[in-house]
Design an enzyme around this catalytic site. Structure first.
Site, PDB file in Angstrom:
ATOM      1  CB  SER A 197       4.622  -1.957  12.204  1.00  0.00           C
ATOM      2  OG  SER A 197       4.136  -0.671  12.526  1.00  0.00           O
ATOM      3  N   GLY A 203       2.142   1.936  11.073  1.00  0.00           N
ATOM      4  CA  GLY A 203       3.204   2.946  11.143  1.00  0.00           C
ATOM      5  C   GLY A 203       2.656   4.301  10.719  1.00  0.00           C
ATOM      6  CD  GLU A 222      -3.711  -2.754   7.072  1.00  0.00           C
ATOM      7  OE1 GLU A 222      -2.541  -2.887   6.730  1.00  0.00           O
ATOM      8  OE2 GLU A 222      -4.427  -1.821   6.694  1.00  0.00           O
ATOM      9  CG  ASN A 234      -1.751   1.195   1.396  1.00  0.00           C
ATOM     10  OD1 ASN A 234      -1.811   2.032   0.505  1.00  0.00           O
ATOM     11  ND2 ASN A 234      -2.418   1.310   2.543  1.00  0.00           N
ATOM     12  CD1 TRP A 235       3.752   0.974  -2.388  1.00  0.00           C
ATOM     13  CD2 TRP A 235       3.686   1.649  -4.520  1.00  0.00           C
ATOM     14  NE1 TRP A 235       4.481   0.080  -3.135  1.00  0.00           N
ATOM     15  CE2 TRP A 235       4.462   0.460  -4.452  1.00  0.00           C
ATOM     16  CE3 TRP A 235       3.511   2.242  -5.775  1.00  0.00           C
ATOM     17  CZ2 TRP A 235       5.051  -0.130  -5.572  1.00  0.00           C
ATOM     18  CZ3 TRP A 235       4.108   1.662  -6.899  1.00  0.00           C
ATOM     19  CH2 TRP A 235       4.862   0.494  -6.791  1.00  0.00           C
ATOM     20  CE  LYS A 236      -0.233   3.127   4.772  1.00  0.00           C
ATOM     21  NZ  LYS A 236      -0.284   3.234   6.214  1.00  0.00           N
ATOM     22  CD  GLU A 260      -3.066   5.367   6.704  1.00  0.00           C
ATOM     23  OE1 GLU A 260      -2.980   5.407   5.478  1.00  0.00           O
ATOM     24  OE2 GLU A 260      -2.210   4.816   7.434  1.00  0.00           O
ATOM     25  CG  HIS A 266      -6.070   1.717   4.765  1.00  0.00           C
ATOM     26  ND1 HIS A 266      -5.623   2.742   5.560  1.00  0.00           N
ATOM     27  CD2 HIS A 266      -5.099   0.775   4.760  1.00  0.00           C
ATOM     28  CE1 HIS A 266      -4.407   2.430   6.010  1.00  0.00           C
ATOM     29  NE2 HIS A 266      -4.069   1.240   5.537  1.00  0.00           N
TER      30      HIS A 266
END
Ligand code: PGA
Length: 249
Positions: free
Chosen positions: A209, A170, A164, A7-9, A95, A93
């Site tokens: 993480s 992280g 998650e 997941n490159w966010k 976030e 997700h």
């Protein structure tokens, strides 16, 4: 099948994402045993797809809107992502839930839209530190699972669940990885729940993480089918080490 999803966010700009995808495309692994997918920003989805061409590495969206097309400024739908070659999408997700305020109802709509376009849904669930401290972990996970999946035809969806714990992620969480034994306990519980709702053989990934040093300790667990990696997937060396460690297991 084992899974390594990156997941490159919003970590990489367009050039960096394409360059990383080109490097990932050079990796040699048995794609019939290890499924690797990356989730770049929408800006780079098509170019990342071109860079990965014929490498066996899949790509997907980090997030999709539910209405296929229309006057929705700033949105990119599951249909548009699918047309751009995405085969997967993250849904729910942490976030999206905690930074952007997405509700379980939003998650459900995104899941249905993704499913109807034929995208594999990576449904992300996880409890917050507060939930954990209040003894509400199972309550939170059950609610997220049921709101997303209740009434969904198990035969009509290609589903992967990613556990998650929000506190283990992280940057957006505390970045304290979940102890492997604890992850195993929760993931085994999630698998039992999924079967009770009629979803059998759903891969369950661990995320939070994960790095090249700890990936084997998660992947050795019976209820961990794969990993969803954020920070450690944005640089080629650490992502390569993770993919190679998993592929060698
Ligand atoms: P992390 O992110 O590996 O940086 O903790 C995982 C995720 O948010 O998917």
């Amino acid at each position: 099948m084992k899974y390594v999803f990156g997941n490159w966010k919003m970590y990489l700009d367009h050039k960096e994402a394409v360059s990383l995808a080109s490097e990932v495309a050079t990796l040699q692994f048995d794609a019939s045993k290890t499924k690797v997918a990356v989730f770049p920003s929408m800006l780079s989805l098509t170019a990342v797809g071109e860079a990965l061409h014929e490498s066996g590495v899949a790509y997907g969206a980090q997030h999709v809107a539910w209405t296929p097309r229309g006057a929705y400024t700033g949105a990119v739908s599951a249909e548009l992502a699918h047309n751009a070659g995405a085969t997967h999408t993250l849904v729910g997700h942490s976030e999206r839930r905690h930074v952007f305020g997405e509700t379980n109802d939003d998650v459900r709509k995104r899941l249905e839209a993704a499913c109807s376009t034929g995208l594999t849904v990576v449904l992300c669930i996880g409890e917050t530190r507060e939930d954990l401290d209040e003894g509400k972990r199972e309550y939170r996970l059950k609610k997220q699972l049921l709101k997303a999946l209740d009434g969904v035809d198990a035969d009509a969806i290609s589903l992967i669940v990613a556990y998650e714990p929000v506190w283990a992620i992280g940057n957006s969480g505390d970045g304290t990885p979940c102890a492997p034994a604890e992850a195993e306990e929760v993931q085994s519980w999630i698998k039992t729940e999924l079967v009770q709702y009629g979803f059998t053989d759903v891969p369950v990934l661990y995320g939070g993480s994960v790095n090249a040093q700890n990936v084997v300790s998660y992947m050795s667990l019976p209820s961990v089918d794969g990993v969803l990696v954020g920070g450690a997937s944005k640089q080629f060396e650490s992502f390569r080490e993770i993919i190679e460690a998993v592929a060698a297991m």
